[in-house]
Design a protein around this motif. Sequence first.
Motif, mmCIF file in Angstrom:
data_model
loop_
_atom_site.group_PDB
_atom_site.id
_atom_site.type_symbol
_atom_site.label_atom_id
_atom_site.label_comp_id
_atom_site.label_asym_id
_atom_site.label_seq_id
_atom_site.Cartn_x
_atom_site.Cartn_y
_atom_site.Cartn_z
ATOM 1 N N LEU A 88 12.039 -25.729 -4.084
ATOM 2 C CA LEU A 88 13.491 -26.508 -4.211
ATOM 3 C C LEU A 88 14.087 -27.568 -5.663
ATOM 4 O O LEU A 88 15.255 -26.419 -6.244
ATOM 5 N N MET A 89 13.167 -27.458 -6.190
ATOM 6 C CA MET A 89 13.033 -27.672 -7.699
ATOM 7 C C MET A 89 12.713 -26.912 -8.589
ATOM 8 O O MET A 89 14.062 -26.707 -9.686
ATOM 9 N N ILE A 90 12.048 -25.710 -8.551
ATOM 10 C CA ILE A 90 12.680 -24.824 -8.826
ATOM 11 C C ILE A 90 13.706 -23.717 -9.712
ATOM 12 O O ILE A 90 14.137 -23.242 -10.095
ATOM 13 N N PHE A 91 14.387 -23.475 -8.039
ATOM 14 C CA PHE A 91 15.466 -22.342 -7.906
ATOM 15 C C PHE A 91 16.799 -23.605 -8.684
ATOM 16 O O PHE A 91 17.249 -22.433 -9.556
ATOM 17 N N LEU A 92 16.563 -24.971 -8.312
ATOM 18 C CA LEU A 92 17.886 -26.130 -9.044
ATOM 19 C C LEU A 92 17.387 -25.473 -10.499
ATOM 20 O O LEU A 92 18.521 -25.913 -10.831
ATOM 21 N N ILE A 93 16.222 -25.967 -11.359
ATOM 22 C CA ILE A 93 16.290 -26.025 -12.468
ATOM 23 C C ILE A 93 16.563 -24.373 -12.859
ATOM 24 O O ILE A 93 17.314 -24.422 -14.052
ATOM 25 N N GLU A 152 -6.849 -37.780 -4.169
ATOM 26 C CA GLU A 152 -6.976 -35.849 -4.454
ATOM 27 C C GLU A 152 -5.627 -35.534 -3.729
ATOM 28 O O GLU A 152 -5.592 -34.798 -4.336
ATOM 29 N N ALA A 153 -5.834 -35.291 -2.663
ATOM 30 C CA ALA A 153 -4.203 -34.733 -1.591
ATOM 31 C C ALA A 153 -3.321 -34.990 -2.278
ATOM 32 O O ALA A 153 -2.131 -34.150 -2.829
ATOM 33 N N ARG A 154 -2.657 -36.025 -3.139
ATOM 34 C CA ARG A 154 -2.011 -36.274 -3.718
ATOM 35 C C ARG A 154 -0.716 -35.292 -5.176
ATOM 36 O O ARG A 154 -0.400 -35.427 -5.278
ATOM 37 N N ARG A 155 -2.802 -35.666 -6.146
ATOM 38 C CA ARG A 155 -3.013 -35.185 -6.728
ATOM 39 C C ARG A 155 -3.222 -33.872 -7.413
ATOM 40 O O ARG A 155 -2.441 -32.796 -7.806
ATOM 41 N N GLU A 156 -3.273 -32.662 -5.756
ATOM 42 C CA GLU A 156 -3.125 -32.084 -5.711
ATOM 43 C C GLU A 156 -1.778 -31.168 -5.467
ATOM 44 O O GLU A 156 -0.894 -30.236 -5.824
ATOM 45 N N VAL A 157 -0.860 -31.964 -4.890
ATOM 46 C CA VAL A 157 0.258 -31.599 -4.150
ATOM 47 C C VAL A 157 1.362 -32.443 -5.813
ATOM 48 O O VAL A 157 2.968 -32.038 -5.662
ATOM 49 N N ARG A 158 0.842 -32.771 -6.643
ATOM 50 C CA ARG A 158 2.088 -33.125 -7.891
ATOM 51 C C ARG A 158 2.319 -32.068 -8.267
ATOM 52 O O ARG A 158 1.398 -31.014 -9.033
ATOM 53 N N PHE A 159 3.780 -31.738 -9.041
ATOM 54 C CA PHE A 159 4.208 -30.712 -9.422
ATOM 55 C C PHE A 159 4.983 -31.525 -10.339
ATOM 56 O O PHE A 159 6.185 -31.755 -10.397
ATOM 57 N N PRO A 160 4.577 -31.819 -11.411
ATOM 58 C CA PRO A 160 5.551 -32.335 -12.677
ATOM 59 C C PRO A 160 7.082 -31.440 -12.877
ATOM 60 O O PRO A 160 6.932 -30.356 -13.090
ATOM 61 N N ILE A 161 7.760 -32.291 -13.524
ATOM 62 C CA ILE A 161 9.200 -31.166 -13.430
ATOM 63 C C ILE A 161 8.944 -30.599 -15.005
ATOM 64 O O ILE A 161 10.112 -29.456 -14.768
ATOM 65 N N SER A 162 8.363 -30.750 -15.834
ATOM 66 C CA SER A 162 7.382 -30.222 -16.770
ATOM 67 C C SER A 162 6.939 -28.590 -16.203
ATOM 68 O O SER A 162 7.963 -27.824 -16.821
ATOM 69 N N GLU A 163 6.474 -28.996 -15.361
ATOM 70 C CA GLU A 163 5.578 -27.596 -14.857
ATOM 71 C C GLU A 163 6.467 -26.716 -14.662
ATOM 72 O O GLU A 163 6.389 -25.692 -14.161
ATOM 73 N N ALA A 164 7.511 -27.687 -12.917
ATOM 74 C CA ALA A 164 8.956 -26.535 -12.613
ATOM 75 C C ALA A 164 9.740 -25.920 -13.667
ATOM 76 O O ALA A 164 9.861 -24.836 -13.815
ATOM 77 N N PHE A 165 10.012 -26.715 -15.242
ATOM 78 C CA PHE A 165 11.242 -25.966 -15.722
ATOM 79 C C PHE A 165 9.955 -25.232 -16.456
ATOM 80 O O PHE A 165 11.193 -23.498 -17.002
ATOM 81 N N ARG A 166 8.977 -25.072 -16.705
ATOM 82 C CA ARG A 166 8.004 -23.659 -17.250
ATOM 83 C C ARG A 166 7.618 -22.807 -16.211
ATOM 84 O O ARG A 166 8.253 -21.659 -16.738
ATOM 85 N N PHE A 167 7.723 -22.502 -14.679
ATOM 86 C CA PHE A 167 7.853 -22.331 -14.136
ATOM 87 C C PHE A 167 9.135 -21.229 -13.551
ATOM 88 O O PHE A 167 9.607 -19.860 -13.976
ATOM 89 N N SER A 168 10.419 -21.994 -14.167
ATOM 90 C CA SER A 168 11.427 -21.751 -14.361
ATOM 91 C C SER A 168 11.690 -20.662 -15.750
ATOM 92 O O SER A 168 12.809 -19.447 -15.112
ATOM 93 N N VAL A 169 11.835 -21.012 -16.650
ATOM 94 C CA VAL A 169 11.715 -19.484 -18.214
ATOM 95 C C VAL A 169 10.840 -18.617 -16.997
ATOM 96 O O VAL A 169 11.252 -17.519 -17.190
ATOM 97 N N GLU A 170 9.843 -18.539 -16.545
ATOM 98 C CA GLU A 170 9.235 -17.586 -16.891
ATOM 99 C C GLU A 170 9.820 -16.738 -15.716
ATOM 100 O O GLU A 170 9.798 -15.627 -15.237
ATOM 101 N N SER A 171 10.756 -17.315 -14.872
ATOM 102 C CA SER A 171 10.833 -16.872 -13.627
ATOM 103 C C SER A 171 12.192 -16.118 -14.256
ATOM 104 O O SER A 171 12.322 -14.756 -13.637
ATOM 105 N N ILE A 172 13.091 -16.763 -14.929
ATOM 106 C CA ILE A 172 13.919 -16.092 -15.726
ATOM 107 C C ILE A 172 13.268 -15.105 -17.005
ATOM 108 O O ILE A 172 14.013 -13.516 -16.682
#
Length: 202
Positions: free
Chosen positions: A116-121, A7-27
């Motif tokens: 780190l992933m969010i900023f780099l994407i 369960e803990a592992r599932r909570e900290v999962r952050f797929p690259i697709s989600e990071a990409f979506r978050f980055s686009v929204e941030s831009i």
Amino acid sequence: MSGAVGEARREVRFPISEAFRFSVESIRKRFTRALITAISIVLGVAFYVGLRTMSDIMIFIYGGSEAARSYQFWMAIISLIVCAVGILNSMLMAVTERTREIGTMKCLGAMDSHILMIFLIESSLIGIIGGVMGAVIGWVTGLLIYVGEHAAILFNPALLGSYALRIGEGVLIAMVLTVGATIYPAYYAASMDPADALRFEL
């Protein structure tokens, strides 16, 4: 116990697709800041590609000394260094503006690697867009300088390969510059203590 770990592992999962979506929204939310960064990339890359394109055409038409090519090359490198400094400043400001947001994300379970992933994407997206625009603008500008009396030879097959190379160089340089200039701010953001980030005041 194994179920809790899973369960803990599932909570900290952050797929690259989600990071990409978050980055686009941030831009999108910080469009002005992203635009300023992109413009600095466009100008730097356009100057570099324009100089290199003009150099290739000049040498094809007139021949040219190695000294002249070296001079133009170093002028272009200096412009890119200035561009990189501007990008670094923009990304540092972006981190400062988002300090509390980063703290909130980390309190909700985001790991350093996620930040780190969010900023780099985000920087990669800006770099690609700025690089493509800058490379095309620089290439067109380089052609326009010679469009008068030498228009007939501008699309000589012998030059087409060098054009593609310069445009590719421009996009690659933009990517490297943008991601490279983002590494320190991204690392700084990722290593923030959540409590300190939440207490941060602009």
